[in-house]
Design a protein around this motif. Structure first.
Motif, short mmCIF file in Angstrom:
data_model
loop_
_atom_site.label_atom_id
_atom_site.label_comp_id
_atom_site.label_asym_id
_atom_site.label_seq_id
_atom_site.Cartn_x
_atom_site.Cartn_y
_atom_site.Cartn_z
N GLY A 211 0.83 -1.20 0.00
CA GLY A 211 0.00 0.00 0.00
C GLY A 211 0.86 1.25 0.00
N VAL A 212 0.21 2.41 -0.12
CA VAL A 212 0.89 3.70 -0.14
C VAL A 212 0.26 4.60 0.90
CG1 VAL A 212 1.24 5.82 -1.47
CG2 VAL A 212 1.68 3.60 -2.53
N GLU A 213 1.10 5.20 1.74
CA GLU A 213 0.61 6.15 2.74
C GLU A 213 0.86 7.57 2.24
OE1 GLU A 213 2.36 7.42 6.89
OE2 GLU A 213 1.09 5.63 7.18
N LEU A 214 -0.19 8.40 2.30
CA LEU A 214 -0.10 9.78 1.85
C LEU A 214 -0.49 10.72 2.99
CD1 LEU A 214 -1.76 9.40 -1.68
CD2 LEU A 214 0.69 9.45 -1.15
N TRP A 215 0.09 11.90 2.97
CA TRP A 215 -0.16 12.88 4.03
C TRP A 215 -1.55 13.50 3.90
CZ3 TRP A 215 4.14 16.60 5.97
CH2 TRP A 215 5.21 15.84 6.49
N GLY A 216 -2.14 13.81 5.07
CA GLY A 216 -3.36 14.59 5.11
C GLY A 216 -4.63 13.78 4.91
N SER A 217 -5.70 14.48 4.60
CA SER A 217 -7.02 13.86 4.47
C SER A 217 -7.39 13.57 3.02
CB SER A 217 -8.07 14.79 5.06
OG SER A 217 -8.14 16.01 4.31
N GLY A 218 -6.68 14.19 2.08
CA GLY A 218 -7.02 14.02 0.67
C GLY A 218 -8.09 14.97 0.18
N THR A 219 -8.61 15.81 1.08
CA THR A 219 -9.72 16.69 0.70
C THR A 219 -9.32 18.06 0.12
OG1 THR A 219 -9.87 17.53 2.98
CG2 THR A 219 -11.26 15.65 2.41
N PRO A 220 -8.11 18.59 0.43
CA PRO A 220 -7.74 19.88 -0.17
C PRO A 220 -7.76 19.82 -1.70
CG PRO A 220 -6.22 19.33 1.58
CD PRO A 220 -7.05 18.12 1.35
N MET A 221 -8.04 20.95 -2.29
CA MET A 221 -8.09 21.03 -3.75
C MET A 221 -6.88 21.78 -4.27
SD MET A 221 -12.14 21.52 -4.52
CE MET A 221 -11.95 20.84 -6.17
N ARG A 222 -6.32 21.28 -5.36
CA ARG A 222 -5.13 21.89 -5.95
C ARG A 222 -5.24 21.94 -7.47
NH1 ARG A 222 -4.68 23.13 -1.53
NH2 ARG A 222 -2.93 22.94 -0.06
N GLU A 223 -4.55 22.90 -8.02
CA GLU A 223 -4.47 23.10 -9.47
C GLU A 223 -3.04 22.78 -9.89
OE1 GLU A 223 -4.89 26.98 -12.50
OE2 GLU A 223 -4.89 27.20 -10.32
N PHE A 224 -2.86 22.17 -11.05
CA PHE A 224 -1.52 21.78 -11.50
C PHE A 224 -1.30 22.21 -12.95
CE2 PHE A 224 -2.68 18.95 -8.09
CZ PHE A 224 -1.54 18.94 -7.30
N LEU A 225 -0.09 22.71 -13.20
CA LEU A 225 0.28 23.20 -14.53
C LEU A 225 1.52 22.46 -15.03
CD1 LEU A 225 -0.27 25.47 -16.72
CD2 LEU A 225 1.51 26.78 -15.53
N PHE A 226 1.42 21.89 -16.21
CA PHE A 226 2.56 21.21 -16.83
C PHE A 226 3.64 22.24 -17.12
CE2 PHE A 226 4.40 18.71 -20.52
CZ PHE A 226 4.91 17.69 -19.73
N VAL A 227 4.88 21.93 -16.78
CA VAL A 227 5.95 22.93 -16.84
C VAL A 227 6.17 23.48 -18.25
CG1 VAL A 227 7.85 21.29 -17.18
CG2 VAL A 227 8.27 23.45 -15.96
N GLU A 228 5.89 22.67 -19.27
CA GLU A 228 6.06 23.17 -20.63
C GLU A 228 5.02 24.22 -20.99
OE1 GLU A 228 6.38 19.84 -23.31
OE2 GLU A 228 8.08 18.99 -22.22
N ASP A 229 3.87 24.19 -20.32
CA ASP A 229 2.89 25.26 -20.48
C ASP A 229 3.42 26.56 -19.87
OD1 ASP A 229 0.78 24.39 -22.05
OD2 ASP A 229 -0.34 23.55 -20.38
N LEU A 230 4.04 26.46 -18.69
CA LEU A 230 4.63 27.66 -18.09
C LEU A 230 5.70 28.23 -19.01
CD1 LEU A 230 5.14 29.74 -15.89
CD2 LEU A 230 6.69 28.10 -14.80
N ALA A 231 6.55 27.38 -19.57
CA ALA A 231 7.60 27.85 -20.48
C ALA A 231 6.99 28.58 -21.67
CB ALA A 231 8.44 26.66 -20.95
N ASP A 232 5.89 28.05 -22.18
CA ASP A 232 5.19 28.69 -23.28
C ASP A 232 4.67 30.07 -22.86
OD1 ASP A 232 3.95 28.48 -26.02
OD2 ASP A 232 2.12 28.66 -24.84
#
Length: 328
Positions: A211-232
């Motif tokens: 199994g895999v243990e992850l920090w926190g509750s899993g409920t926070p929401m996050r946005e993610f940007l692919f680094v090549e989009d930032l470069a663009d």
């Protein structure tokens, strides 16, 4: 200023995930006079060394993609380094650029500059309207100082110095060290390691699937940007004159950490359980960027999260013997 293929462009942090993506994007767009130095060749924390380098090289454009970065654990463990070293790096680059008459400067920051409980999505005008997230305030304070320094130069000297604030970044050349990495690459590493361990143990027996243990509750929401989009987005900002000093760069779309974990687990091919350690901090409940200013300027992200994660994992597998691990 008007750029041409021979414009001399210095990229600070050109070997990192962000800097290397910007270098590749500029080359792909025909820019041939790019310069950069490794940290061993030029210590950006050294004011005199940076000033001497600028006087010698005389860059026309500077892109600041250099920083000490890390996740919640690293920020909590090394607050002084995250505050002081980032201040030193960016102050030396900004001040040396001003004194060397650099006409265009792009300062890269982070969405963590905004208050912890600011209204969602985060607008640029929310800066300095409330308390920061305690787990990364040291890094945030440094980056806010950089934003304000560029704004002051723009106001006082009329130079085209702008700040781009990307949301959570990921992609090729990311940091996969479990002690210092951000959430997405850390999950890729954890799920991959658990998958390999399960295969080695003989996953035909269900109780041996790791199994895999992850920090926190899993409920926070996050946005993610692919680094090549930032470069663009950086190339777009170089080639266009912006009317303001601060712009958010993101996708405008978020998901829960639990949904992110399930997407990465599926991409990696791990079949074990996910265990959430709710005793560990969640961080900011939500951190979604309002990206309307960049869209009005004419730029929008292109790479979807599922595609970006797959491309990042493919890079991870291709470079598994040599990928970067940050030691503090």
């Amino acid at each position: 200023m008007t750029l041409n293929p021979n414009s001399k462009i210095y990229i600070a942090g050109h070997r990192g995930m962000v800097g290397s993506a910007i270098w590749r994007a500029l080359e792909a767009n025909g820019y041939s006079n790019l310069i950069g130095k490794t940290s061993g060749e030029l210590d950006l924390r050294n004011q005199k060394a940076v000033a001497d380098y600028f006087r010698t090289e005389k860059p026309e454009v500077v892109i600041d993609a250099a920083a000490r970065v890390g996740g919640i654990l690293a920020n909590n463990t090394y607050p002084y380094q995250f505050l002081m070293e980032n201040l030193q790096i960016q102050n030396n680059l900004i001040d040396s650029s001003l004194k060397a008459d650099v006409q265009k400067f792009i300062f890269l920051g982070s969405s963590c500059i905004y208050p912890k409980l600011a209204p969602q999505p985060l607008k640029e005008e929310y800066l300095l309207t409330g308390p920061l997230e305690p787990t990364n305030e040291w890094y945030a304070v440094a980056k806010i100082t950089g934003v304000k320094a560029c704004e002051a130069i723009r106001k006082q000297f009329g130079k085209d110095y702008i700040s781009l604030m990307p949301t959570n970044l990921y992609g090729p050349f990311d940091n996969f060290d479990l002690k210092t990495s951000h959430v997405l690459p850390a999950m890729i590493r954890k799920f991959h390691d658990a998958k390999i361990k399960s295969e080695q143990l003989g996953a035909r027996v269900p109780e041996l699937v790791d199994g895999v243990e992850l920090w926190g509750s899993g409920t926070p929401m996050r946005e993610f940007l692919f680094v090549e989009d930032l470069a663009d987005a950086v190339v777009f900002a170089l080639e266009n004159e912006f009317t303001d000093n601060l712009y958010n760069v993101g996708t405008g779309v978020d998901l829960t950490i639990k949904e992110l974990a399930e997407l990465i687990q599926k991409t990696v091919g791990h079949t074990g359980e996910i265990h959430w350690d709710s005793s560990k901090p969640d961080g900011t409940p939500r951190k979604l960027m309002d990206v309307s200013k960049m869209e009005q300027a004419g730029w929008k992200a292109k790479v979807g999260l599922e595609v970006g994660i797959r491309r990042t994992y493919e890079w991870f597998l291709e470079n598994i013997e040599t990928f970067k691990e940050v030691k503090i």
